[in-house]
Write a protein that holds these residues in place. Structure first.
Motif, PDB file in Angstrom:
ATOM      1  N   PRO A   1      -8.780   3.756  -0.019  1.00  0.00           N
ATOM      2  CA  PRO A   1      -7.976   4.386   1.030  1.00  0.00           C
ATOM      3  C   PRO A   1      -7.564   5.815   0.706  1.00  0.00           C
ATOM      4  CG  PRO A   1      -7.275   2.115   0.729  1.00  0.00           C
ATOM      5  CD  PRO A   1      -8.259   2.410  -0.372  1.00  0.00           C
ATOM      6  N   ASP A   2      -7.264   6.110  -0.573  1.00  0.00           N
ATOM      7  CA  ASP A   2      -6.815   7.462  -0.915  1.00  0.00           C
ATOM      8  C   ASP A   2      -7.884   8.511  -0.651  1.00  0.00           C
ATOM      9  OD1 ASP A   2      -4.187   6.851  -1.742  1.00  0.00           O
ATOM     10  OD2 ASP A   2      -4.933   6.140  -3.677  1.00  0.00           O
ATOM     11  N   ASP A   3      -9.137   8.104  -0.656  1.00  0.00           N
ATOM     12  CA  ASP A   3     -10.218   9.065  -0.423  1.00  0.00           C
ATOM     13  C   ASP A   3     -10.255   9.565   1.018  1.00  0.00           C
ATOM     14  OD1 ASP A   3     -11.005   8.845  -3.034  1.00  0.00           O
ATOM     15  OD2 ASP A   3     -12.633   7.418  -2.634  1.00  0.00           O
ATOM     16  N   LEU A   4      -9.572   8.880   1.932  1.00  0.00           N
ATOM     17  CA  LEU A   4      -9.597   9.313   3.326  1.00  0.00           C
ATOM     18  C   LEU A   4      -9.016  10.712   3.506  1.00  0.00           C
ATOM     19  CD1 LEU A   4      -8.548   6.009   5.144  1.00  0.00           C
ATOM     20  CD2 LEU A   4     -10.817   7.070   5.130  1.00  0.00           C
ATOM     21  N   LYS A   5      -8.114  11.120   2.585  1.00  0.00           N
ATOM     22  CA  LYS A   5      -7.508  12.444   2.735  1.00  0.00           C
ATOM     23  C   LYS A   5      -8.528  13.564   2.528  1.00  0.00           C
ATOM     24  CE  LYS A   5      -5.789  12.798  -2.065  1.00  0.00           C
ATOM     25  NZ  LYS A   5      -6.249  11.472  -2.529  1.00  0.00           N
ATOM     26  N   ASN A   6      -9.668  13.230   1.985  1.00  0.00           N
ATOM     27  CA  ASN A   6     -10.717  14.223   1.772  1.00  0.00           C
ATOM     28  C   ASN A   6     -11.780  14.205   2.876  1.00  0.00           C
ATOM     29  OD1 ASN A   6      -9.568  14.978  -0.754  1.00  0.00           O
ATOM     30  ND2 ASN A   6     -10.527  13.165  -1.688  1.00  0.00           N
TER      31      ASN A   6
ATOM     32  N   THR B   1      -2.808   2.188   9.440  1.00  0.00           N
ATOM     33  CA  THR B   1      -2.287   1.153   8.541  1.00  0.00           C
ATOM     34  C   THR B   1      -3.441   0.253   8.133  1.00  0.00           C
ATOM     35  OG1 THR B   1      -0.137   1.204   9.662  1.00  0.00           O
ATOM     36  CG2 THR B   1      -0.603  -0.688   8.250  1.00  0.00           C
ATOM     37  N   LEU B   2      -3.730   0.254   6.822  1.00  0.00           N
ATOM     38  CA  LEU B   2      -4.861  -0.502   6.300  1.00  0.00           C
ATOM     39  C   LEU B   2      -4.387  -1.753   5.572  1.00  0.00           C
ATOM     40  CD1 LEU B   2      -7.046   2.419   4.860  1.00  0.00           C
ATOM     41  CD2 LEU B   2      -6.905   1.560   7.214  1.00  0.00           C
ATOM     42  N   GLN B   3      -5.232  -2.788   5.594  1.00  0.00           N
ATOM     43  CA  GLN B   3      -4.941  -4.031   4.870  1.00  0.00           C
ATOM     44  C   GLN B   3      -5.542  -3.921   3.459  1.00  0.00           C
ATOM     45  OE1 GLN B   3      -5.474  -7.609   7.712  1.00  0.00           O
ATOM     46  NE2 GLN B   3      -6.901  -6.094   8.516  1.00  0.00           N
ATOM     47  N   THR B   4      -4.668  -3.925   2.466  1.00  0.00           N
ATOM     48  CA  THR B   4      -5.117  -3.802   1.087  1.00  0.00           C
ATOM     49  C   THR B   4      -4.683  -5.016   0.288  1.00  0.00           C
ATOM     50  OG1 THR B   4      -3.123  -2.706   0.227  1.00  0.00           O
ATOM     51  CG2 THR B   4      -4.771  -1.295   1.314  1.00  0.00           C
ATOM     52  N   ASP B   5      -5.141  -5.104  -0.961  1.00  0.00           N
ATOM     53  CA  ASP B   5      -4.744  -6.219  -1.829  1.00  0.00           C
ATOM     54  C   ASP B   5      -3.243  -6.223  -2.066  1.00  0.00           C
ATOM     55  OD1 ASP B   5      -7.364  -6.997  -2.021  1.00  0.00           O
ATOM     56  OD2 ASP B   5      -7.731  -5.958  -3.925  1.00  0.00           O
ATOM     57  N   GLU B   6      -2.621  -5.060  -1.963  1.00  0.00           N
ATOM     58  CA  GLU B   6      -1.166  -4.962  -2.157  1.00  0.00           C
ATOM     59  C   GLU B   6      -0.386  -5.154  -0.860  1.00  0.00           C
ATOM     60  OE1 GLU B   6      -3.269  -2.387  -3.235  1.00  0.00           O
ATOM     61  OE2 GLU B   6      -3.443  -3.416  -5.186  1.00  0.00           O
ATOM     62  N   GLY B   7      -1.095  -5.421   0.219  1.00  0.00           N
ATOM     63  CA  GLY B   7      -0.443  -5.572   1.517  1.00  0.00           C
ATOM     64  C   GLY B   7      -0.735  -4.394   2.424  1.00  0.00           C
ATOM     65  N   PRO B   8      -0.165  -4.372   3.633  1.00  0.00           N
ATOM     66  CA  PRO B   8      -0.415  -3.269   4.561  1.00  0.00           C
ATOM     67  C   PRO B   8       0.006  -1.934   3.952  1.00  0.00           C
ATOM     68  CG  PRO B   8       0.652  -5.096   5.685  1.00  0.00           C
ATOM     69  CD  PRO B   8       0.708  -5.415   4.224  1.00  0.00           C
TER      70      PRO B   8
ATOM     71  N   ALA C   1     -10.729  -2.831   3.182  1.00  0.00           N
ATOM     72  CA  ALA C   1      -9.384  -2.359   3.550  1.00  0.00           C
ATOM     73  C   ALA C   1      -9.386  -1.982   5.030  1.00  0.00           C
ATOM     74  CB  ALA C   1      -8.985  -1.164   2.687  1.00  0.00           C
ATOM     75  N   ARG C   2      -9.687  -2.953   5.854  1.00  0.00           N
ATOM     76  CA  ARG C   2      -9.767  -2.696   7.294  1.00  0.00           C
ATOM     77  C   ARG C   2      -8.387  -2.364   7.876  1.00  0.00           C
ATOM     78  NH1 ARG C   2     -13.839  -7.514   9.474  1.00  0.00           N
ATOM     79  NH2 ARG C   2     -15.795  -6.431   8.982  1.00  0.00           N
TER      80      ARG C   2
END
Length: 297
Positions: free
Chosen positions: A181-186, A203-210, A261-262
């Motif tokens: 997800p962090d790569d989206l800023k690029n 808002t993405l669904q990740t292993d750590e939650g939304p 991470a949809r």
């Protein structure tokens, strides 16, 4: 045209703010709609509207007349609905609204079938990705993706609508594939934006939650279909409803980005003013649409 029909014209002109818009909503030319207003003014010997080149507003007596005329129309519509429920043959007009892409793909195909089965019903469909005032615009049923905010309206959830991040193979080849997800800023993220738009972040669904991701890009629009067109043209990454892009993915025109991470799915359902849910033809269309649209998700 009857006195009752002239009242309907007057009410819609006030609600929509112009003779042209009010007439168009009732499938009348501006000239015919204007004549209906003049007939009412001549009938009562009063001016109901103040007209200038830029603005149309009700006079003081026009505002009072509007409030009473609106109640008359609502009462007659409710009476018509009661008669339809007893006769088993619903009558009248259903006014629908939906977002552009969803309305074109999913709602519009349902209408001819419903009207063939219910020949006494006419349907008016208005499509827009902008927010609408359901009560002021006289909408009977509004199909909706997202979180409804207006507690004065009745919300009926139909299904969860999956959302996917997508880009063209050409864009991925040129710009690389985001690894997280962090790569989206690029990346050039293609955004649906308009006043009070909810999509200033994804808002993405990740292993750590939304996880809320602030995203940016060089292009934005208030038309969701344009985002898909830009993505297909290789211009960036778009966050789109699954029903809109799965065929493009299957045919290789788009690829899914960050499938692990949809985006959170969007609620899909319909909104209606509480009193209009009692109208059998509105309830029938809502039930019919819910049955058919569950298949799309």
């Amino acid at each position: 045209m009857s006195y009752l029909e002239s009242l309907r014209v007057f009410v819609r002109v006030i609600e929509l703010g112009s003779i042209t818009s009010g007439g168009r909503d009732l499938r009348l030319s501006p000239a015919v709609a204007s004549n209906r207003i003049k007939d009412l003014e001549n009938r009562f010997g009063v001016r109901l509207l103040n007209r200038t080149t830029r603005k149309l507003t009700p006079t003081e007596i026009g505002r009072v007349f509007y409030e009473n005329a609106r109640r008359v129309i609502e009462t007659l519509d409710e009476a018509e609905a009661v008669i339809g429920s007893y006769s088993g043959t619903p009558q009248g007009v259903i006014r629908l609204t939906a977002p552009l892409g969803l309305g074109r793909r999913l709602i519009a195909p349902l209408i001819p079938v419903f009207c063939r089965d219910n020949p006494g019903v006419d349907v008016q469909l208005r499509l827009s990705d902008r927010s609408v005032n359901i009560v002021e615009d006289g909408i009977d049923l509004a199909f909706f993706l997202g979180e409804p905010q207006d507690s004065a309206l009745k919300w009926r959830k139909v299904a969860d609508c999956p959302r996917l991040l997508v880009a063209s193979p050409d864009y991925v080849e040129r710009s690389g594939l985001p690894k997280g997800p962090d790569d989206l800023k690029n990346h050039n993220c293609l955004l649906l934006r308009y006043p009070r738009s909810p999509e200033y972040f994804w808002t993405l669904q990740t292993d750590e939650g939304p996880r809320k991701m602030m995203v940016s890009g060089r292009f934005d629009t208030d038309d969701g279909d344009v985002l898909t067109t830009w993505a297909l043209a290789g211009e960036g990454i778009a966050n789109r409803p699954g029903y809109e892009v799965t065929d493009h993915i299957a045919k290789g025109r788009l690829v899914e980005i960050l499938p692990e991470a949809r985006p959170l799915p969007a609620q899909f359902g319909c909104l209606t003013p509480h009193r209009r849910l009692q109208d059998p033809k509105v309830r029938m269309f809502a039930d019919y649409a819910a049955r058919e649209l569950k298949k799309a998700f």
